[in-house]
Design a protein around this motif. Structure first.
Motif, PDB file in Angstrom:
ATOM      1  N   TYR A 185       9.792  15.748  -6.202  1.00  0.00           N
ATOM      2  CA  TYR A 185      10.303  14.380  -6.265  1.00  0.00           C
ATOM      3  C   TYR A 185       9.108  13.433  -6.195  1.00  0.00           C
ATOM      4  O   TYR A 185       8.722  12.983  -5.121  1.00  0.00           O
ATOM      5  CB  TYR A 185      11.278  14.120  -5.114  1.00  0.00           C
ATOM      6  CG  TYR A 185      12.607  14.821  -5.293  1.00  0.00           C
ATOM      7  CD1 TYR A 185      13.669  14.180  -5.914  1.00  0.00           C
ATOM      8  CD2 TYR A 185      12.798  16.121  -4.848  1.00  0.00           C
ATOM      9  CE1 TYR A 185      14.900  14.816  -6.084  1.00  0.00           C
ATOM     10  CE2 TYR A 185      14.014  16.768  -5.012  1.00  0.00           C
ATOM     11  CZ  TYR A 185      15.055  16.106  -5.636  1.00  0.00           C
ATOM     12  OH  TYR A 185      16.266  16.747  -5.808  1.00  0.00           O
ATOM     13  N   ARG A 186       8.529  13.122  -7.343  1.00  0.00           N
ATOM     14  CA  ARG A 186       7.286  12.347  -7.390  1.00  0.00           C
ATOM     15  C   ARG A 186       7.462  10.969  -8.013  1.00  0.00           C
ATOM     16  O   ARG A 186       6.491  10.235  -8.165  1.00  0.00           O
ATOM     17  CB  ARG A 186       6.230  13.126  -8.190  1.00  0.00           C
ATOM     18  CG  ARG A 186       5.880  14.469  -7.599  1.00  0.00           C
ATOM     19  CD  ARG A 186       4.995  15.271  -8.508  1.00  0.00           C
ATOM     20  NE  ARG A 186       4.727  16.609  -7.979  1.00  0.00           N
ATOM     21  CZ  ARG A 186       4.218  17.589  -8.689  1.00  0.00           C
ATOM     22  NH1 ARG A 186       3.906  17.394  -9.964  1.00  0.00           N
ATOM     23  NH2 ARG A 186       4.007  18.773  -8.142  1.00  0.00           N
ATOM     24  N   ASP A 243       5.789   6.921  -1.734  1.00  0.00           N
ATOM     25  CA  ASP A 243       5.072   7.394  -2.918  1.00  0.00           C
ATOM     26  C   ASP A 243       5.987   7.500  -4.141  1.00  0.00           C
ATOM     27  O   ASP A 243       5.598   7.121  -5.251  1.00  0.00           O
ATOM     28  CB  ASP A 243       4.435   8.759  -2.616  1.00  0.00           C
ATOM     29  CG  ASP A 243       3.421   9.180  -3.667  1.00  0.00           C
ATOM     30  OD1 ASP A 243       2.555   8.354  -4.007  1.00  0.00           O
ATOM     31  OD2 ASP A 243       3.498  10.325  -4.136  1.00  0.00           O
ATOM     32  N   GLY A 244       7.199   8.011  -3.946  1.00  0.00           N
ATOM     33  CA  GLY A 244       8.118   8.168  -5.071  1.00  0.00           C
ATOM     34  C   GLY A 244       8.490   6.844  -5.709  1.00  0.00           C
ATOM     35  O   GLY A 244       8.647   6.745  -6.934  1.00  0.00           O
ATOM     36  N   ILE A 245       8.636   5.804  -4.890  1.00  0.00           N
ATOM     37  CA  ILE A 245       8.955   4.469  -5.422  1.00  0.00           C
ATOM     38  C   ILE A 245       7.739   3.858  -6.095  1.00  0.00           C
ATOM     39  O   ILE A 245       7.836   3.248  -7.163  1.00  0.00           O
ATOM     40  CB  ILE A 245       9.489   3.558  -4.300  1.00  0.00           C
ATOM     41  CG1 ILE A 245      10.883   4.036  -3.872  1.00  0.00           C
ATOM     42  CG2 ILE A 245       9.535   2.100  -4.755  1.00  0.00           C
ATOM     43  CD1 ILE A 245      11.507   3.217  -2.762  1.00  0.00           C
ATOM     44  N   MET A 246       6.558   4.053  -5.496  1.00  0.00           N
ATOM     45  CA  MET A 246       5.346   3.508  -6.114  1.00  0.00           C
ATOM     46  C   MET A 246       5.092   4.152  -7.471  1.00  0.00           C
ATOM     47  O   MET A 246       4.508   3.524  -8.366  1.00  0.00           O
ATOM     48  CB  MET A 246       4.156   3.711  -5.181  1.00  0.00           C
ATOM     49  CG  MET A 246       2.874   3.058  -5.662  1.00  0.00           C
ATOM     50  SD  MET A 246       1.599   2.956  -4.366  1.00  0.00           S
ATOM     51  CE  MET A 246       1.999   1.372  -3.621  1.00  0.00           C
ATOM     52  N   ASN A 247       5.527   5.388  -7.639  1.00  0.00           N
ATOM     53  CA  ASN A 247       5.359   6.095  -8.911  1.00  0.00           C
ATOM     54  C   ASN A 247       6.547   5.894  -9.852  1.00  0.00           C
ATOM     55  O   ASN A 247       6.693   6.633 -10.827  1.00  0.00           O
ATOM     56  CB  ASN A 247       5.158   7.595  -8.662  1.00  0.00           C
ATOM     57  CG  ASN A 247       3.835   7.890  -7.993  1.00  0.00           C
ATOM     58  OD1 ASN A 247       2.856   7.163  -8.182  1.00  0.00           O
ATOM     59  ND2 ASN A 247       3.786   8.944  -7.199  1.00  0.00           N
ATOM     60  N   LEU A 273      11.358   0.690 -10.214  1.00  0.00           N
ATOM     61  CA  LEU A 273      11.794   0.624  -8.823  1.00  0.00           C
ATOM     62  C   LEU A 273      10.770  -0.094  -7.952  1.00  0.00           C
ATOM     63  O   LEU A 273      11.130  -0.820  -7.016  1.00  0.00           O
ATOM     64  CB  LEU A 273      12.050   2.030  -8.281  1.00  0.00           C
ATOM     65  CG  LEU A 273      13.141   2.846  -8.993  1.00  0.00           C
ATOM     66  CD1 LEU A 273      13.245   4.234  -8.380  1.00  0.00           C
ATOM     67  CD2 LEU A 273      14.478   2.131  -8.922  1.00  0.00           C
ATOM     68  N   TYR A 274       9.511   0.123  -8.261  1.00  0.00           N
ATOM     69  CA  TYR A 274       8.442  -0.512  -7.489  1.00  0.00           C
ATOM     70  C   TYR A 274       8.514  -2.032  -7.613  1.00  0.00           C
ATOM     71  O   TYR A 274       8.342  -2.762  -6.627  1.00  0.00           O
ATOM     72  CB  TYR A 274       7.086   0.016  -7.967  1.00  0.00           C
ATOM     73  CG  TYR A 274       5.892  -0.474  -7.183  1.00  0.00           C
ATOM     74  CD1 TYR A 274       5.996  -0.844  -5.837  1.00  0.00           C
ATOM     75  CD2 TYR A 274       4.633  -0.566  -7.778  1.00  0.00           C
ATOM     76  CE1 TYR A 274       4.894  -1.275  -5.126  1.00  0.00           C
ATOM     77  CE2 TYR A 274       3.523  -1.003  -7.075  1.00  0.00           C
ATOM     78  CZ  TYR A 274       3.661  -1.360  -5.747  1.00  0.00           C
ATOM     79  OH  TYR A 274       2.565  -1.799  -5.036  1.00  0.00           O
ATOM     80  N   GLU A 303       0.837  -1.199   0.000  1.00  0.00           N
ATOM     81  CA  GLU A 303       0.000   0.000   0.000  1.00  0.00           C
ATOM     82  C   GLU A 303       0.870   1.247   0.000  1.00  0.00           C
ATOM     83  O   GLU A 303       1.994   1.246   0.512  1.00  0.00           O
ATOM     84  CB  GLU A 303      -0.923   0.015   1.225  1.00  0.00           C
ATOM     85  CG  GLU A 303      -1.963  -1.094   1.241  1.00  0.00           C
ATOM     86  CD  GLU A 303      -2.926  -0.942   2.405  1.00  0.00           C
ATOM     87  OE1 GLU A 303      -3.053   0.194   2.937  1.00  0.00           O
ATOM     88  OE2 GLU A 303      -3.556  -1.949   2.783  1.00  0.00           O
ATOM     89  N   ASN A 304       0.325   2.320  -0.551  1.00  0.00           N
ATOM     90  CA  ASN A 304       1.008   3.605  -0.538  1.00  0.00           C
ATOM     91  C   ASN A 304       1.173   4.064   0.915  1.00  0.00           C
ATOM     92  O   ASN A 304       0.201   4.103   1.685  1.00  0.00           O
ATOM     93  CB  ASN A 304       0.202   4.626  -1.332  1.00  0.00           C
ATOM     94  CG  ASN A 304       0.903   5.956  -1.476  1.00  0.00           C
ATOM     95  OD1 ASN A 304       1.064   6.695  -0.500  1.00  0.00           O
ATOM     96  ND2 ASN A 304       1.315   6.289  -2.687  1.00  0.00           N
ATOM     97  N   ALA A 305       2.388   4.405   1.295  1.00  0.00           N
ATOM     98  CA  ALA A 305       2.686   4.726   2.691  1.00  0.00           C
ATOM     99  C   ALA A 305       1.919   5.942   3.189  1.00  0.00           C
ATOM    100  O   ALA A 305       1.605   6.035   4.385  1.00  0.00           O
ATOM    101  CB  ALA A 305       4.187   4.943   2.862  1.00  0.00           C
TER     102      ALA A 305
END
Length: 325
Positions: A274-275, A128-132, A136-137, A20-22
């Motif tokens: 940083y998104r 969030d940055g990794i999920m986007n 990397l995700y 889940e998104n943190a």
């Protein structure tokens, strides 16, 4: 009779992680607090005790309301804020957030224990940055699964204890804490953790959720929090070792132009830029903050009606009255 052992180690259970998104997962709830009606009797009497003959001296209703309003605004003896007790549940936080809340030494904590439950079927909190960042995700999920599988494999040998195998778990595993604090220390945490130049987005969201619930619980505290505030500590440290992210426009207005030209920052962009590599138009934090600001406006509008109806006087009128404390 011996009670059933509550410890469940989950031997041989499959690993089934959820991701889940943190930011979106964070769930901070104010579970209980000293009622405002009680504060109008206890805290108000304590604040006014300097001028009273005894603890039960008669105090007018309007003086009680005005005094408690001043307590929330910080216009009375500081100890008064510590009379206001609060109990919270901090759910879906990672070990990163845990290390931050534990710095507040006047708080009391009771934590979910990691050696009495199985961690095979748990939630992993993804930045969030990794999920986007799709590439990397995928790596993040792979490494998380490998780490938890190592934990499970070690435990399933029946030769490695959970106390040892749990060290394979990653910091991003979701956990929860029960927290007890007072209004003064909660307010300090919120002011500290709202900083968008210094603090992680998750800390900002925790602080915002706390601020919303405090103002909702206490109509006489209306207006004490600004969710878009510029951190004074950041501004004071900017010429020393406080230069991390580029200042957002609101903060930049507070920094002289000639100083900005001389400053070097660790990052070449503002934090909200940083998104992730997919570069969405808006981050999860920006969405949350926008909604939180609107929610705070609604709470404060409702509170103004509550104060007027319940106490027979508007907040603006209260604030305009001279104070003796």
């Amino acid at each position: 009779m011996v009670s059933k052992n509550p410890v469940y180690l989950g031997y041989d259970d499959p690993v089934n992680l959820k991701f889940e998104n943190a930011i979106e997962a964070l769930d901070i709830k104010l579970r209980s607090c000293t009622p405002e009606d009680e504060l109008l009797d206890t805290v108000v009497r304590a604040v006014l005790s300097t001028w009273e003959e005894g603890p039960d001296t008669e105090i007018s209703d309007i003086q009680k309301v005005r005094t408690l309003r001043n307590v929330f605004k910080g216009n009375t003896i500081p100890a008064a804020k510590r009379f206001i007790n609060m109990t919270w549940s901090f759910n879906n936080i990672s070990m990163q957030e845990v290390t931050h809340i534990l710095r507040y030494q006047t708080w009391d904590f009771i934590a979910q224990c990691s050696d009495t439950i199985s961690w095979r079927d748990k939630t992993v909190l993804v930045p969030d940055g990794i999920m986007n960042s799709p590439e990397l995700y995928e790596r993040f999920k792979k490494l998380a699964n490998e780490a938890v599988n190592l934990y499970a494999d070690a435990l399933d040998t029946r030769e490695v204890s959970l106390l040892d195998s749990r060290r394979a778990l990653i910091r991003a595993m979701s956990t929860f804490y029960w927290v007890h604090n007072d209004f003064q220390s909660a307010q300090k945490f919120i002011y500290d953790r709202l900083s968008e130049e210094f603090q992680p987005q998750e800390d900002n969201v925790i602080a915002m959720q706390m601020a919303l619930q405090i103002e909702k619980a206490y109509p006489l505290a209306t207006g004490i929090f600004d969710l878009d505030r510029v951190d004074a500590f950041y501004l004071s440290m900017i010429t020393d070792h406080g230069r991390t992210f580029q200042p957002r426009p609101l903060a930049k207005k507070r920094i002289p132009d000639e100083m900005l030209d001389e400053l070097d920052f660790a990052y070449d962009k503002q934090r909200n830029e940083y998104r992730g590599t997919s570069k969405p138009d808006q981050s999860a934090f920006e969405k949350f903050k926008k909604n939180a600001i609107e929610e705070l406006k609604d709470i404060e509008n409702d509170n103004r009606k509550v104060v007027k109806d319940k106490y027979g006087i508007a907040l603006d009128e209260l604030d305009a009255m001279p104070s003796i404390v």
